[in-house]
Design a protein around this motif. Structure first.
Motif, PDB file in Angstrom:
ATOM      1  N   PRO A 202      -3.187   3.309  -4.703  1.00  0.00           N
ATOM      2  CA  PRO A 202      -3.218   3.172  -3.244  1.00  0.00           C
ATOM      3  C   PRO A 202      -2.900   1.764  -2.755  1.00  0.00           C
ATOM      4  N   ILE A 203      -3.345   0.739  -3.495  1.00  0.00           N
ATOM      5  CA  ILE A 203      -3.169  -0.648  -3.050  1.00  0.00           C
ATOM      6  C   ILE A 203      -2.730  -1.500  -4.248  1.00  0.00           C
ATOM      7  N   ALA A 204      -1.806  -2.397  -3.984  1.00  0.00           N
ATOM      8  CA  ALA A 204      -1.378  -3.338  -5.032  1.00  0.00           C
ATOM      9  C   ALA A 204      -1.226  -4.722  -4.412  1.00  0.00           C
ATOM     10  N   LEU A 205      -1.806  -5.701  -5.065  1.00  0.00           N
ATOM     11  CA  LEU A 205      -1.698  -7.087  -4.600  1.00  0.00           C
ATOM     12  C   LEU A 205      -0.852  -7.876  -5.598  1.00  0.00           C
ATOM     13  N   GLN A 206       0.071  -8.680  -5.078  1.00  0.00           N
ATOM     14  CA  GLN A 206       0.985  -9.439  -5.925  1.00  0.00           C
ATOM     15  C   GLN A 206       0.995 -10.915  -5.544  1.00  0.00           C
ATOM     16  N   ALA A 207       1.064 -11.759  -6.557  1.00  0.00           N
ATOM     17  CA  ALA A 207       1.370 -13.175  -6.411  1.00  0.00           C
ATOM     18  C   ALA A 207       2.310 -13.479  -7.569  1.00  0.00           C
TER      19      ALA A 207
ATOM     20  N   ASP B  97      -7.819   1.206  -6.431  1.00  0.00           N
ATOM     21  CA  ASP B  97      -7.948   2.541  -5.850  1.00  0.00           C
ATOM     22  C   ASP B  97      -8.552   2.513  -4.451  1.00  0.00           C
ATOM     23  N   SER B  98      -9.245   1.420  -4.127  1.00  0.00           N
ATOM     24  CA  SER B  98      -9.946   1.385  -2.853  1.00  0.00           C
ATOM     25  C   SER B  98      -9.909  -0.003  -2.235  1.00  0.00           C
ATOM     26  N   LEU B  99      -9.838  -0.043  -0.932  1.00  0.00           N
ATOM     27  CA  LEU B  99      -9.884  -1.304  -0.204  1.00  0.00           C
ATOM     28  C   LEU B  99     -11.271  -1.927  -0.275  1.00  0.00           C
TER      29      LEU B  99
ATOM     30  N   TYR C 246       0.845  -1.197   0.000  1.00  0.00           N
ATOM     31  CA  TYR C 246       0.000   0.000   0.000  1.00  0.00           C
ATOM     32  C   TYR C 246       0.880   1.246   0.000  1.00  0.00           C
ATOM     33  N   ARG C 247       0.313   2.314  -0.498  1.00  0.00           N
ATOM     34  CA  ARG C 247       1.028   3.580  -0.518  1.00  0.00           C
ATOM     35  C   ARG C 247       1.125   4.119   0.902  1.00  0.00           C
TER      36      ARG C 247
ATOM     37  N   ASP D  55      -6.991   3.803   8.951  1.00  0.00           N
ATOM     38  CA  ASP D  55      -8.079   2.842   9.123  1.00  0.00           C
ATOM     39  C   ASP D  55      -8.080   1.796   8.006  1.00  0.00           C
ATOM     40  N   GLN D  56      -7.681   2.197   6.798  1.00  0.00           N
ATOM     41  CA  GLN D  56      -7.606   1.235   5.705  1.00  0.00           C
ATOM     42  C   GLN D  56      -6.401   0.307   5.865  1.00  0.00           C
ATOM     43  N   VAL D  57      -5.315   0.863   6.391  1.00  0.00           N
ATOM     44  CA  VAL D  57      -4.141   0.021   6.661  1.00  0.00           C
ATOM     45  C   VAL D  57      -4.507  -1.046   7.689  1.00  0.00           C
TER      46      VAL D  57
END
Length: 252
Positions: free
Chosen positions: A196-201, A209-211, A163-164, A170-172
């Motif tokens: 804002p958020i990046a998921l990696q596999a 952009d949003s949780l 995450y950025r 609260d999102q963290v």
């Protein structure tokens, strides 16, 4: 008129005698029969001469073609099974970068490499990596970690959520709740992240952009553990933070 022979026997001059005795070369049963004394005897058997027939080139060509086809099928099987397979259900996640499809050769695996590594995708999702992984048994890191360790964690099947740093607390905390205590998961901030958020596999990446995006849960459910290309543990890795990788004495 008769002429006397040396033996005193009269002989007819019209009869020419030879040295052969009458009946010579004839068997007891008549002319030409084997077994007569002084005759030619039985003929030797004649060894048959083998004549090489013409080769059946049609059959040879057929068997050659079958052999080449079989070798080709085996070779193709070896080639395709060597590729990193797709994770089941991956196509249902919209907007995801699928590097297993776009860059299959790069995603096959990565060698161990000490020191900093330059990646062309940030956060990285495949490639060379440090010889030791980042601990990924539901670990929540509040400081950035070395990508070289995290890439190794993904090779073991971990989902790395980044995450950025300016993401609201609260999102963290909510992200941490999705990670903490779950094997094959780790979370860390990532400087200069473009979303804002990046998921990696391994071989996959999803930036959001949003949780509140439902794809966060879809990605975790689909990729956690199943995206591994090396069946290994997530425990006993490094737990240190900082973007400079840890180099062990025996690491090469």
């Amino acid at each position: 008129m008769s002429i006397s022979s040396p033996s005193g026997e009269p002989r007819d001059p019209s009869v020419v005698r030879t040295g052969a005795k009458p009946g010579a070369g004839r068997g007891p049963g008549g002319a030409g029969k084997p077994g007569a004394k002084g005759g030619r005897g039985p003929r030797k058997p004649v060894t048959p001469v083998k004549v090489a027939g013409a080769r059946n080139w049609g059959a040879i060509a057929l068997f050659s073609a079958v052999g080449l086809l079989t070798a080709g099928i085996i070779g193709a099987g070896v080639y395709y099974t060597s590729q990193t397979p797709e994770v089941v259900g991956v196509d249902e996640i919209q907007g995801m970068e699928n590097y297993r499809k776009s860059r299959p050769k790069d995603v096959e695996g990565g060698r161990h490499q000490a020191g900093p590594i330059k990646y062309d995708i940030m956060p990285p999702v495949f490639g060379p990596h440090n010889g030791i992984w980042q601990n990924c048994t539901g670990d929540v890191y509040t400081e950035p970690i070395a990508s070289e360790h995290a890439v190794h964690s993904m090779e073991h099947g971990a989902v790395w959520i980044t995450y950025r740093p300016d993401l609201p607390k609260d999102q963290v905390d909510r992200l941490a709740g999705k990670v903490r205590g779950r094997d094959k998961m780790l979370l860390s901030p990532f400087p200069n992240l473009d979303k804002p958020i990046a998921l990696q596999a391994w071989g996959y990446q999803l930036k959001l952009d949003s949780l509140d995006d439902q794809r966060v849960n879809e990605f975790i459910k689909t990729m956690r553990g199943t995206a591994a290309i090396e069946n290994a543990t997530c425990a006993e890795g490094v737990t240190t933070t900082g973007i400079v990788p840890v180099n062990l004495p025996n690491q090469g």
